[in-house]
Design a protein around this motif. Sequence first.
Motif, PDB file in Angstrom:
ATOM      1  N   UNK A 123       0.725  -1.016  -0.463  1.00 46.21           N
ATOM      2  CA  UNK A 123      -0.160  -0.013   0.697  1.00 46.21           C
ATOM      3  C   UNK A 123       0.771   0.833   0.081  1.00 46.21           C
ATOM      4  N   UNK A 124       1.927   0.857   0.735  1.00 48.87           N
ATOM      5  CA  UNK A 124       3.065   2.118   0.535  1.00 48.87           C
ATOM      6  C   UNK A 124       3.247   2.999  -0.523  1.00 48.87           C
ATOM      7  N   UNK A 125       3.131   2.657  -1.887  1.00 50.38           N
ATOM      8  CA  UNK A 125       2.970   3.150  -3.451  1.00 50.38           C
ATOM      9  C   UNK A 125       1.994   3.297  -4.233  1.00 50.38           C
ATOM     10  N   UNK A 126       1.226   2.999  -3.390  1.00 48.67           N
ATOM     11  CA  UNK A 126      -0.502   3.297  -3.864  1.00 48.67           C
ATOM     12  C   UNK A 126      -0.632   5.092  -4.271  1.00 48.67           C
ATOM     13  N   UNK A 127      -0.995   5.527  -4.917  1.00 48.33           N
ATOM     14  CA  UNK A 127      -1.715   6.963  -5.494  1.00 48.33           C
ATOM     15  C   UNK A 127      -2.227   7.602  -4.319  1.00 48.33           C
ATOM     16  N   UNK A 128      -2.959   7.097  -3.624  1.00 44.16           N
ATOM     17  CA  UNK A 128      -3.560   7.520  -2.372  1.00 44.16           C
ATOM     18  C   UNK A 128      -2.972   7.329  -0.721  1.00 44.16           C
ATOM     19  N   UNK A 129      -2.082   6.560  -1.082  1.00 41.30           N
ATOM     20  CA  UNK A 129      -1.083   6.725   0.496  1.00 41.30           C
ATOM     21  C   UNK A 129      -0.750   7.985   0.186  1.00 41.30           C
ATOM     22  N   UNK A 130       0.206   8.208  -1.002  1.00 43.20           N
ATOM     23  CA  UNK A 130       1.044   9.161  -0.855  1.00 43.20           C
ATOM     24  C   UNK A 130      -0.213  10.681  -0.969  1.00 43.20           C
ATOM     25  N   UNK A 131      -1.403  10.732  -1.503  1.00 40.60           N
ATOM     26  CA  UNK A 131      -2.062  11.704  -1.548  1.00 40.60           C
ATOM     27  C   UNK A 131      -1.962  12.013   0.453  1.00 40.60           C
ATOM     28  N   UNK A 142      -0.609  11.025   2.804  1.00 41.21           N
ATOM     29  CA  UNK A 142       0.664  11.975   2.836  1.00 41.21           C
ATOM     30  C   UNK A 142       1.072  13.213   3.011  1.00 41.21           C
ATOM     31  N   UNK A 143       0.679  13.408   1.975  1.00 38.79           N
ATOM     32  CA  UNK A 143       0.851  14.924   1.513  1.00 38.79           C
ATOM     33  C   UNK A 143       0.047  15.393   2.459  1.00 38.79           C
ATOM     34  N   UNK A 144      -0.607  15.659   2.786  1.00 37.28           N
ATOM     35  CA  UNK A 144      -1.953  15.850   3.492  1.00 37.28           C
ATOM     36  C   UNK A 144      -1.487  15.957   4.470  1.00 37.28           C
ATOM     37  N   UNK A 145      -1.193  15.231   5.395  1.00 34.42           N
ATOM     38  CA  UNK A 145      -0.743  15.140   7.047  1.00 34.42           C
ATOM     39  C   UNK A 145       0.683  16.355   6.436  1.00 34.42           C
TER      40      UNK A 145
END
Lengths: 272, 218, 267
Positions: A239-247, A249-252
């Motif tokens: 999951x760490x590589x999925x786009x949703x995770x990236x979003x 993380x950006x928010x946080x």
Amino acid sequence: MTGALSIRNVGKVYDPDGARVIALDDVSLEIAAGELCVVVGPSGCGKTTLLNCIAGFDTVSAGEISIDGALLAAPGRQLAPGADRMVVFQAGALFPWKTVLWNITCGPVLSRRLTRPDAEARARALLSRVGLAGIEAQYPAELSVGMKRRVEIIRALINDPTVLLLDEPFRALDALTKSVMHEALLELYDLSRKTIFFITHDLEEAIFLADRVAVMTTRPGRVKKIITVDLPRPRNYRLLATPRYGELKQEALEAIHEEALKAFVAGERELA
Amino acid sequence: MFREWFNRAPAFGLSLFTPVYYEHIAYSVYRAYTAFLLAVLLGVPIGLLMGWRQRVYRYTFPLLEMLRPIPPLAWVPLAILMLPGIEPPVIYVTFIAAFFATVLNTLLGVLTIDRSYFRAAECLGFSPRNVLLHVVVPGALPFIFTGLQIAMGLSWFALVAGEMIAGRRGLGYMIFDAYNMAQIPTIIMGMLTLGLLGYLSSALVRRLGRALMAWRSL
Amino acid sequence: MAQPLRPLARRLGQLARSAAVWQGLAGIALFLALWQIGTWLRLPMLRHVPAPLDVLVQFATVVQSRQYWLSWYVSGQRVFLGYAIGVLLGVPLGLAMGMSRIFHGVSFPLVEVLRPIPPLAWVPLSILFWPTMEQTIVSIIFLGAFFTVVLNVLGGVEAIDVSYQRAALSMGARPWHLFWRIVLPATAPSIFTGMAVGMGLTWEIVVAAEMIASIQAGLGFMMWQAYVGGNIALIIVSMASIGLAGLLSSTLIWALGRRLTPWLRRT
């Protein structure tokens, strides 16, 4: 299901040698039963203080904390620590002079909640669950840090707590061991579905583990932002590589980076 | 001197082959170990209580700190007046030396126990008795044994002094007696015997400590 | 004039309000009370022991005599001399043993054999060796302080983190620098601990020596005279005085140590 944790307008003031330090200022957080909630924030933001107040090691100066509607902490009132709010400590608190098996089973056995054979059987089952079968007779000094943490989490879980409190338990681990530990923790979480209150300074850890992430400001600590992590369970490292995770993380990151900078400039140190 | 020590018919009456020699040793050992055991039996529990309960500490520590600086030897005259016979005063003086060292080290040992262990015990629901048994005692054990080794050394130290002043047998007395009669080889013999006994006693305590704290050397 | 007094007054006020101070005083008071009651009841053990009040009276009397303060001076002089030599020889030896493997190998066995011998066991030999009694006493005190200091200093050197040495060497330090800037400061706490413990030991030795050997002055001698003369209150006063002397000197060493190692202070 039990274990709804309600934190309302909690404030905490320390007074060492006359210098009033406001550790927490009007912190509010509602955690549903069975939720895995992670509180993230820079050093000195008061997250350990908050955990200590829930656990019963410290009192609150203002506000209320309750579990399932029953009052836990208020100014002048504090429920003593107990097995309903088991804690996993940052530097680890396995008794070095006792075996792994004794460490795990001492809670239920000494409080006579389980008989020794029952407790030991349960302990062995949980140990094999996280890949630690066969270490029962060893002492903590013989174990690696990762193994010790898993044992400590099992020690907490076997006491059937209403809420599980974890104080930056994986702080001392290297990144690789950490990711294995995350999966071990989530496995146990999926098994037991206990309410978990987890604090950390590691953003990635927070998002990977949590149902919701609460970002705290620097001292005086306040809840700055709550991010709902809608990643599916059961989770794994892919999951760490999925786009949703990236979003997420950006928010946080946007929320926390500002606080981290402030903490760095102010030279904050952990109080509790 | 070595010729004396190993001589079957020593010129001054004392050697490895004379029973009198062992009599002196026996008396000294008996006194030293009795005093040491008393100090442990009293000192460790008091030290544990003082370290564990702040209340106890507050009431007793100042008193302790006032009595501690008085050298054990300075108690000799008073001890002779207060306690009957010959043995009790000597044992008492030795006891005083070992006692304070034991209490202090035990106290320190409890204070150095990480707070997290106490907190974990609270969460786990330990009764006070369980906390004492499973956290306080094992946690303080390393310091306790360091203290016991120091106490053992101090015991021998005080014992010699006590015997020189008030004893009628024992190694300290033997040395003093030999001095009065200018028997130098005997003096040295006594000194070396003391050194040996002191070393062996400390080693014994060290051994015991290592056995009880097996979890440390892993 | 009022300025320097106010912080002192506030400090005393703080102390007066502190529960710990009252509880401590209560503990001491209880001890004195039991002692007093014991003498009133004529308990077998306390038959010859005077009451606390009698001791206090004796103290007030003796404090005014010149002899008393002379005793302090004489004992203190012996202590200082023996102790100073013990430290001046012990610190370098401990450092040398810690830094040089060869030196350690040569001297350690000898030290370990001589160390467990109680200092007082050396008395008869010393008396025969040294021409004057004063020298004998000072030599015994020296032995007591010496071995304690050596042990502590050695332990301190051995505990120095290797990283410090490596860091210094990588910055181009020469052996001389290494010693003065790294080894010495790092060992300083152990040196002072050894000194403080040695100081306490020293007073014990001086008292014993004064009681055993035929000396005509000093606190130990004063106590022995009191015993021989049957003045038990004076015995107790002597005991307390000796204890005080030991406490004062140890505190002095501790304070000196803290002064010279500012980096050890915690906020």
